[in-house]
Each structure stands twice: as structure tokens, then as C-alpha cells.
Design a protein around this motif. Sequence first.
Motif, PDB file in Angstrom:
ATOM      1  N   ALA A   1      36.582  39.295  35.888  1.00  0.00           N
ATOM      2  CA  ALA A   1      36.533  39.269  34.414  1.00  0.00           C
ATOM      3  C   ALA A   1      36.511  40.654  33.786  1.00  0.00           C
TER       4      ALA A   1
ATOM      5  N   MET B   1      29.584  40.846  41.885  1.00  0.00           N
ATOM      6  CA  MET B   1      29.762  40.389  43.265  1.00  0.00           C
ATOM      7  C   MET B   1      31.073  40.945  43.799  1.00  0.00           C
TER       8      MET B   1
ATOM      9  N   ASN C   1      40.287  33.980  39.328  1.00  0.00           N
ATOM     10  CA  ASN C   1      41.315  34.920  38.876  1.00  0.00           C
ATOM     11  C   ASN C   1      41.337  36.207  39.701  1.00  0.00           C
TER      12      ASN C   1
ATOM     13  N   GLY D   1      52.786  34.716  36.154  1.00  0.00           N
ATOM     14  CA  GLY D   1      54.089  35.392  36.084  1.00  0.00           C
ATOM     15  C   GLY D   1      53.888  36.881  35.819  1.00  0.00           C
ATOM     16  N   ALA D   2      54.992  37.622  35.842  1.00  0.00           N
ATOM     17  CA  ALA D   2      54.915  39.081  35.682  1.00  0.00           C
ATOM     18  C   ALA D   2      54.187  39.436  34.388  1.00  0.00           C
TER      19      ALA D   2
END
Length: 250
Positions: free
Chosen positions: A25, A74, A104, A202-203
Motif C-alpha cells: 500500500a 511486514m 497487490n 495492465g501496463a
Amino acid sequence: MSDDPRDYHAPANLLHDRIVLITGAGSGIGRTAALTFAEYGARTILLGRTQAKLEAVYDEILAAGWARPSISVMDFAAAQGDDYAQLAESMQQEFGRLDGLLHNAGILGERSPIEHYEVSKWLEVMHVNLNAPFVLTQTLLPLLQASDDASIVFTSSGVGRRGRAYWGAYAVSKYGIEGLSQVLADETSAQERIRVNCINPGATRTGMRRAAYPGEDPETLPPPESLMGPYLYLIGPDSRGVTGHSFDCQ
Ligand code: NAP
């Protein structure tokens, strides 16, 4: 309205009262997702390996007047079972449930042929990109099961669906993520309250993309802010009942 999450427009209070954890994040797409989820009303848990970056996102959320986030520092490369258990325990104490989990965080590893791929780097990439999301999901599953409407979103990539030369462990880890998502979606398919999907941004104009394509002009790429429709759709209640899919943002 179109069924395509790329066309999704979220209502302003979409995530009101929802508790959402975002890994990675502190920068890139994860930072934007955390800010966006907070803007739409979520109580966010910002997880990442660099405390200063997480604190900067925390400060931005507070300065905007959105719900106070929590921070969890973490490093997935080094975290042990106890670290995951402690995270789950503190979330159990503070919230008693989890409504959204965006996996993510990720690393690129080497861009090199399999023939020369450094074994230690391979293991690190597989560990951070695949093993850690597995352990985090397993550890947090009881909290997700305590929610009336929980969404797990894994981050994939184009090379996680079609392998390409020199993408090595990164591509293989993303294939693994697609597999993990499908297996878990199937296992939870009878539980209407949990859904599991993959998203491929995507890019996108981030540090990782810059490292993969150093010669590319970042201005030619969409910024993370432009991808947030599908992220909001999948993390929010409007995707209830949608499970086992892999979506593209572009
Ligand atoms: P990024 O800017 O490099 O951000 C990656 C994030 O993961 C950072 O916040 C980083 O923390 C965190 N992270 C890395 N290693 C970690 C570890 N060991 N423990 C905990 N956190 C760790 O990358 P991005 O482009 O935003 O990528 C986000 C996701 O989208 C990734 O899963 C990536 O594979 C995927 N993706 C990106 C693109 C693209 O074009 N950008 C395309 C397809 C898929 P620090 O900032 O502290 O290092």
C-alpha cells in the motif's frame, strides 16, 4: 449499465464501513488503491515493507478527512508464521472481521532467460509473489468468513496467462496466483458471502513498470488512478456473487 468492470462508476459511499486490507500500500497501484478505497469510505489497513511509505499514505488519508487507517509493516520475504498470526490477532481484536483483501504487493525479479535465472532470486520472487499471498489468505480466512460480504482480489499480469521470454519467476508466480485464485474460488463457491477474483492492471505508470521497461516514456502509460473502476467494483459490494474470474483493467 454495462457489465464490464472497466465501465464501473462507484457511488461515493460504496465502501462505507467496509474494512479493507491492501498489500503493497506504500507505492504504485497499491498506494492509489488504498487512497481510493479510503475516499470511498473504507477503513483501510495499509500493509507493506517500508514504514515511511505507509506513514505517508496514512497522513494523506487523515489529511483528506477519511477514516483513520491502520498500518502493518511486514516484509513478505522475511515474515514468519508468528508475524501472520499476530496480524490476524490484532485485526481480530480491532475489527473482528475483514471485508476486502487486495493482494497487490509484488516484485519483478530478474528479466533474464530461464537458463541463467539466479536460483535464489527465483525463490524470492515465488515467495513474495505467491507463497506470501497464500499464507496471508489462509491466516485471514476466519476474519473474511466473519464478514457478511467479503471479497478477495489477487493481482495477476498478462504474463500470468501467456508466458513470455525473460519474465522468469515473475510470470510463473502470476500463473500460480491465477491458480490459487481459481482453487480458492471453487472451494468457497458454496459460500455466497465470499468471492475470489484476479485483476490484471495492465501496463501502468509505476516503479515496477519502469524497472521492466527502462527505455519507455512513462507518460505514454495510464497512471494507477485511471484503473480504479475495476478495483472498486471487485472490492465493493456490487460484485457480490461474482467469483472465480480474472479481469483486465485495460
Ligand atoms: P510497485 O510500484 O513496485 O509496487 C509494489 C509494492 O509491493 C510496493 O508497495 C512494495 O513496497 C510492495 N512490496 C514489494 N516487495 C514486498 C515485500 N517483500 N513485502 C511487502 N511488500 C512488498 O509495483 P506496481 O506496478 O504498483 O505493482 C502492483 C501489482 O500490480 C504487482 O502485483 C504487479 O505484479 C502488478 N502488475 C503491475 C503492472 C504494471 O505495469 N505496473 C502490470 C501488471 C501487473 P515498497 O514500496 O516498500 O518496496
